[in-house]
Write an enzyme that holds these catalytic residues in place. Sequence first.
Site, PDB file in Angstrom:
ATOM      1  N   GLY A 298       0.782  -1.236   0.000  1.00 38.98           N
ATOM      2  CA  GLY A 298       0.000   0.000   0.000  1.00 38.98           C
ATOM      3  C   GLY A 298       0.807   1.276   0.000  1.00 38.98           C
ATOM      4  O   GLY A 298       0.386   2.271   0.602  1.00 38.98           O
ATOM      5  N   SER A 299       1.953   1.312  -0.690  1.00 40.91           N
ATOM      6  CA  SER A 299       2.759   2.541  -0.683  1.00 40.91           C
ATOM      7  C   SER A 299       2.055   3.689  -1.406  1.00 40.91           C
ATOM      8  O   SER A 299       2.137   4.842  -0.973  1.00 40.91           O
ATOM      9  CB  SER A 299       4.151   2.292  -1.270  1.00 40.91           C
ATOM     10  OG  SER A 299       4.071   1.853  -2.603  1.00 40.91           O
ATOM     11  N   ASN A 300       1.336   3.396  -2.481  1.00 35.58           N
ATOM     12  CA  ASN A 300       0.565   4.452  -3.146  1.00 35.58           C
ATOM     13  C   ASN A 300      -0.605   4.898  -2.276  1.00 35.58           C
ATOM     14  O   ASN A 300      -0.928   6.085  -2.214  1.00 35.58           O
ATOM     15  CB  ASN A 300       0.040   3.982  -4.510  1.00 35.58           C
ATOM     16  CG  ASN A 300       1.129   3.878  -5.547  1.00 35.58           C
ATOM     17  OD1 ASN A 300       2.147   4.546  -5.472  1.00 35.58           O
ATOM     18  ND2 ASN A 300       0.908   3.028  -6.532  1.00 35.58           N
TER      19      ASN A 300
ATOM     20  N   MET B 230      -3.398  -6.554  -7.384  1.00 33.62           N
ATOM     21  CA  MET B 230      -2.728  -7.444  -8.329  1.00 33.62           C
ATOM     22  C   MET B 230      -3.678  -8.497  -8.879  1.00 33.62           C
ATOM     23  O   MET B 230      -3.358  -9.679  -8.959  1.00 33.62           O
ATOM     24  CB  MET B 230      -1.509  -8.097  -7.655  1.00 33.62           C
ATOM     25  CG  MET B 230      -0.456  -7.100  -7.223  1.00 33.62           C
ATOM     26  SD  MET B 230       0.129  -6.031  -8.562  1.00 33.62           S
ATOM     27  CE  MET B 230       0.994  -7.207  -9.582  1.00 33.62           C
TER      28      MET B 230
ATOM     29  N   LEU C  38      -6.930  -8.777 -11.970  1.00 34.37           N
ATOM     30  CA  LEU C  38      -7.801  -8.125 -12.943  1.00 34.37           C
ATOM     31  C   LEU C  38      -9.223  -8.116 -12.401  1.00 34.37           C
ATOM     32  O   LEU C  38      -9.724  -9.154 -11.960  1.00 34.37           O
ATOM     33  CB  LEU C  38      -7.781  -8.871 -14.273  1.00 34.37           C
ATOM     34  CG  LEU C  38      -6.476  -8.840 -15.046  1.00 34.37           C
ATOM     35  CD1 LEU C  38      -6.583  -9.725 -16.286  1.00 34.37           C
ATOM     36  CD2 LEU C  38      -6.118  -7.423 -15.435  1.00 34.37           C
TER      37      LEU C  38
ATOM     38  N   ASN D  26      -6.404   3.154 -12.373  1.00 31.89           N
ATOM     39  CA  ASN D  26      -5.360   2.228 -11.974  1.00 31.89           C
ATOM     40  C   ASN D  26      -4.001   2.891 -12.119  1.00 31.89           C
ATOM     41  O   ASN D  26      -3.787   3.687 -13.033  1.00 31.89           O
ATOM     42  CB  ASN D  26      -5.416   0.983 -12.871  1.00 31.89           C
ATOM     43  CG  ASN D  26      -4.466  -0.113 -12.434  1.00 31.89           C
ATOM     44  OD1 ASN D  26      -4.179  -0.277 -11.262  1.00 31.89           O
ATOM     45  ND2 ASN D  26      -3.979  -0.877 -13.403  1.00 31.89           N
ATOM     46  N   THR D  27      -3.092   2.534 -11.224  1.00 27.43           N
ATOM     47  CA  THR D  27      -1.696   2.948 -11.338  1.00 27.43           C
ATOM     48  C   THR D  27      -0.925   1.792 -11.967  1.00 27.43           C
ATOM     49  O   THR D  27      -1.242   0.623 -11.729  1.00 27.43           O
ATOM     50  CB  THR D  27      -1.091   3.264  -9.959  1.00 27.43           C
ATOM     51  OG1 THR D  27      -1.111   2.078  -9.157  1.00 27.43           O
ATOM     52  CG2 THR D  27      -1.864   4.363  -9.259  1.00 27.43           C
ATOM     53  N   HIS D  28       0.103   2.121 -12.762  1.00 27.72           N
ATOM     54  CA  HIS D  28       0.909   1.061 -13.372  1.00 27.72           C
ATOM     55  C   HIS D  28       2.359   1.517 -13.471  1.00 27.72           C
ATOM     56  O   HIS D  28       2.624   2.625 -13.937  1.00 27.72           O
ATOM     57  CB  HIS D  28       0.389   0.704 -14.766  1.00 27.72           C
ATOM     58  CG  HIS D  28       1.095  -0.460 -15.368  1.00 27.72           C
ATOM     59  ND1 HIS D  28       0.926  -1.749 -14.920  1.00 27.72           N
ATOM     60  CD2 HIS D  28       1.998  -0.530 -16.369  1.00 27.72           C
ATOM     61  CE1 HIS D  28       1.698  -2.560 -15.621  1.00 27.72           C
ATOM     62  NE2 HIS D  28       2.367  -1.847 -16.516  1.00 27.72           N
TER      63      HIS D  28
ATOM     64  N   SER E 261       2.297   5.218 -15.155  1.00 25.77           N
ATOM     65  CA  SER E 261       1.077   5.656 -15.830  1.00 25.77           C
ATOM     66  C   SER E 261      -0.108   5.562 -14.887  1.00 25.77           C
ATOM     67  O   SER E 261      -0.156   4.692 -14.016  1.00 25.77           O
ATOM     68  CB  SER E 261       0.786   4.772 -17.050  1.00 25.77           C
ATOM     69  OG  SER E 261       1.857   4.752 -17.955  1.00 25.77           O
TER      70      SER E 261
ATOM     71  N   ASP F 175      -4.333  -3.381 -18.683  1.00 26.80           N
ATOM     72  CA  ASP F 175      -3.628  -2.093 -18.751  1.00 26.80           C
ATOM     73  C   ASP F 175      -3.788  -1.424 -20.115  1.00 26.80           C
ATOM     74  O   ASP F 175      -2.854  -0.814 -20.635  1.00 26.80           O
ATOM     75  CB  ASP F 175      -2.144  -2.268 -18.388  1.00 26.80           C
ATOM     76  CG  ASP F 175      -1.967  -2.769 -16.968  1.00 26.80           C
ATOM     77  OD1 ASP F 175      -2.720  -2.311 -16.083  1.00 26.80           O
ATOM     78  OD2 ASP F 175      -1.088  -3.615 -16.725  1.00 26.80           O
TER      79      ASP F 175
END
Length: 193
Positions: free
Chosen positions: A12-14, A89, A91, A106-108, A135, A144
């Site tokens: 959970g760093s984001n 992690m 879909l 979503n972050t990627h 992104s 993605d």
Amino acid sequence: MLSLVVLISGTGSNLRALLEATREPGYPARVIAVGADRDASGLEHAAEFGIPTFTVPFREYASREQWGSALLAAIGEYAPDLVVLSGLMRLVPDNVVSALSPNLINTHPAYLPEFPGAHGVRDALASGASQTGASIIVVDNGVDTGSIIVQERVPILADDTEESLHERIKPVERRLLVDTVRRIADGLDLSAR
């Protein structure tokens, strides 16, 4: 005030970056719940900030669609304006995308469409590329493949390992996420993407 549910699978760093941003005076969003698909250590960040959590374990359901329905029910209890997949992690199935899109982002850790999927950092290194990135996208039913909201390049250094490259991507990803949520709260129209 934009209300968020954040979904995670890991540390959970984001999520932590978003929670810290919500403490800043004038930040126009707040996290109202954090969910996970497993017993994720990142749920501790939510507890520290007094945010309710929920877990919808994937393995407890016979199909992705059944899991998606349970996930939607859990999210629906909070009625958020925006759902953020931040290190989830897994879909999400079509029924989740249909119910939440375009307010599902979503972050990627790659410069999409380069290096989609769960191993974007490793794939960037293996390709011999000189750069990758981070992104933020609107989630669609592909892997993605959604509309890109924002992205930024990160150079790949000659001595990078998967871990060192990922550690240099993470701060960019966090900053882009915090800024994107602010832009959405300030009126960025995701349906126009």
